[in-house]
Design a protein around this motif. Structure first.
Motif, mmCIF file in Angstrom:
data_model
loop_
_atom_site.group_PDB
_atom_site.id
_atom_site.type_symbol
_atom_site.label_atom_id
_atom_site.label_comp_id
_atom_site.label_asym_id
_atom_site.label_seq_id
_atom_site.Cartn_x
_atom_site.Cartn_y
_atom_site.Cartn_z
ATOM 1 N N ASN A 119 0.828 -1.207 0.000
ATOM 2 C CA ASN A 119 0.000 0.000 0.000
ATOM 3 C C ASN A 119 0.859 1.252 0.000
ATOM 4 O O ASN A 119 2.055 1.190 0.236
ATOM 5 C CB ASN A 119 -0.972 0.009 1.191
ATOM 6 C CG ASN A 119 -0.288 0.183 2.519
ATOM 7 O OD1 ASN A 119 0.288 1.226 2.816
ATOM 8 N ND2 ASN A 119 -0.320 -0.857 3.349
ATOM 9 N N VAL A 120 0.200 2.376 -0.257
ATOM 10 C CA VAL A 120 0.790 3.703 -0.148
ATOM 11 C C VAL A 120 0.056 4.397 0.981
ATOM 12 O O VAL A 120 -1.175 4.324 1.058
ATOM 13 C CB VAL A 120 0.626 4.505 -1.460
ATOM 14 C CG1 VAL A 120 1.063 5.950 -1.287
ATOM 15 C CG2 VAL A 120 1.392 3.834 -2.585
ATOM 16 N N GLY A 121 0.786 5.060 1.885
ATOM 17 C CA GLY A 121 0.159 5.731 3.022
ATOM 18 C C GLY A 121 0.155 7.236 2.863
ATOM 19 O O GLY A 121 1.127 7.819 2.397
ATOM 20 N N ILE A 122 -0.965 7.847 3.259
ATOM 21 C CA ILE A 122 -1.098 9.302 3.256
ATOM 22 C C ILE A 122 -1.664 9.716 4.602
ATOM 23 O O ILE A 122 -2.685 9.192 5.050
ATOM 24 C CB ILE A 122 -2.032 9.790 2.130
ATOM 25 C CG1 ILE A 122 -1.470 9.421 0.760
ATOM 26 C CG2 ILE A 122 -2.246 11.304 2.223
ATOM 27 C CD1 ILE A 122 -2.367 9.803 -0.404
ATOM 28 N N VAL A 178 0.584 10.379 -6.268
ATOM 29 C CA VAL A 178 0.107 9.052 -6.606
ATOM 30 C C VAL A 178 -0.775 9.245 -7.831
ATOM 31 O O VAL A 178 -1.621 10.140 -7.847
ATOM 32 C CB VAL A 178 -0.697 8.426 -5.444
ATOM 33 C CG1 VAL A 178 -1.263 7.089 -5.838
ATOM 34 C CG2 VAL A 178 0.160 8.313 -4.197
ATOM 35 N N MET A 179 -0.568 8.454 -8.875
ATOM 36 C CA MET A 179 -1.316 8.597 -10.129
ATOM 37 C C MET A 179 -2.433 7.553 -10.172
ATOM 38 O O MET A 179 -2.197 6.381 -9.877
ATOM 39 C CB MET A 179 -0.372 8.408 -11.327
ATOM 40 C CG MET A 179 -1.031 8.538 -12.685
ATOM 41 S SD MET A 179 -1.509 10.224 -13.131
ATOM 42 C CE MET A 179 0.073 10.956 -13.538
ATOM 43 N N VAL A 211 -1.650 17.363 -0.609
ATOM 44 C CA VAL A 211 -1.267 16.154 -1.337
ATOM 45 C C VAL A 211 -1.646 16.324 -2.803
ATOM 46 O O VAL A 211 -2.727 16.792 -3.122
ATOM 47 C CB VAL A 211 -1.970 14.910 -0.747
ATOM 48 C CG1 VAL A 211 -1.741 13.682 -1.606
ATOM 49 C CG2 VAL A 211 -1.497 14.669 0.668
ATOM 50 N N ILE A 212 -0.732 15.956 -3.694
ATOM 51 C CA ILE A 212 -1.006 16.039 -5.120
ATOM 52 C C ILE A 212 -1.359 14.648 -5.642
ATOM 53 O O ILE A 212 -0.642 13.680 -5.411
ATOM 54 C CB ILE A 212 0.184 16.617 -5.893
ATOM 55 C CG1 ILE A 212 0.401 18.076 -5.458
ATOM 56 C CG2 ILE A 212 -0.054 16.533 -7.402
ATOM 57 C CD1 ILE A 212 1.612 18.728 -6.080
ATOM 58 N N ILE A 213 -2.487 14.583 -6.351
ATOM 59 C CA ILE A 213 -2.992 13.356 -6.939
ATOM 60 C C ILE A 213 -2.913 13.520 -8.445
ATOM 61 O O ILE A 213 -3.377 14.514 -8.990
ATOM 62 C CB ILE A 213 -4.466 13.121 -6.531
ATOM 63 C CG1 ILE A 213 -4.647 13.121 -5.021
ATOM 64 C CG2 ILE A 213 -5.016 11.843 -7.167
ATOM 65 C CD1 ILE A 213 -3.859 12.085 -4.284
ATOM 66 N N GLY A 214 -2.342 12.544 -9.142
ATOM 67 C CA GLY A 214 -2.314 12.570 -10.597
ATOM 68 C C GLY A 214 -3.497 11.795 -11.156
ATOM 69 O O GLY A 214 -3.902 10.776 -10.596
#
Length: 141
Positions: A3-6, A89-90, A132-135
Motif C-alpha cells: 500500500n501507499v500511506g497518506i 500518486v497517479m 497532497v497532489i494526486i495525478g
C-alpha cells in the motif's frame, strides 16, 4: 507493494475524496498502544486508519489521521510540484473532464491544466487533502 500511506487532517473528507476516485473502503480502525508507538517512533499515538482498495484489487491506499499527537504540516501550503520527496500518486480514470467537478466538491483543485500526452493519455494533477497532489490519467482509445 502492499500500500501507499497518506497522513490526512480529516478522515471523513479523505475517504469521500478517494471514494469519488473509485476506491472502496476495505476497513477502518483505530490503532494505539506500545506496538504502535514503537513502529512510528512517537510515544502515545492514537491514529485512525482507513484502508482503501483500488477497483481492480491490485493496490491499496492507507489513510491515517493522527488524533494524538496531531500531525503537523510537512510541506508549505501550495508547495511547487518539484519539491523533494514523494510528489504524487497517479490514478487511472475513465473521464477526467467528468471527474474534476466531483473532486472539487471534496476540496480538489486543479494544479495547472488538463493536457493531452500524444495520442495516449489526458493527464492532470489535483491538489487536495492538505496539499497532497494526486495525478489523474485517462487513457485515450
Amino acid at each position: 507493494m502492499d500500500n501507499v500511506g497518506i497522513v490526512v487532517e480529516d478522515m471523513d473528507a479523505a475517504v469521500a475524496f478517494f471514494t469519488e476516485l473509485g476506491l472502496e473502503v476495505e476497513g477502518r480502525t483505530q490503532v494505539e498502544g506500545p506496538w504502535a508507538d514503537k513502529t512510528v517512533g512517537i510515544e502515545g499515538i492514537r491514529c485512525e486508519i482507513a484502508m482503501m482498495r483500488v477497483p481492480d484489487g491490485h493496490g491499496r491506499l492507507e489513510l491515517s489521521q493522527y488524533l494524538t499527537p496531531v500531525a503537523s504540516p510537512a510541506v508549505p501550503e501550495n508547495a511547487p510540484y518539484h519539491i523533494l520527496g514523494m510528489h504524487r500518486v497517479m490514478y487511472r480514470v475513465e473521464n477526467i473532464d467528468e471527474l474534476l467537478p466531483r473532486l472539487r466538491k471534496h476540496g480538489g483543485e486543479l494544479v495547472a491544466e488538463v493536457v493531452q500526452y500524444g495520442d495516449s493519455y489526458k493527464l492532470c494533477y489535483v491538489r487536495a487533502l492538505g496539499g497532497v497532489i494526486i495525478g489523474l490519467a485517462e487513457q485515450l482509445d
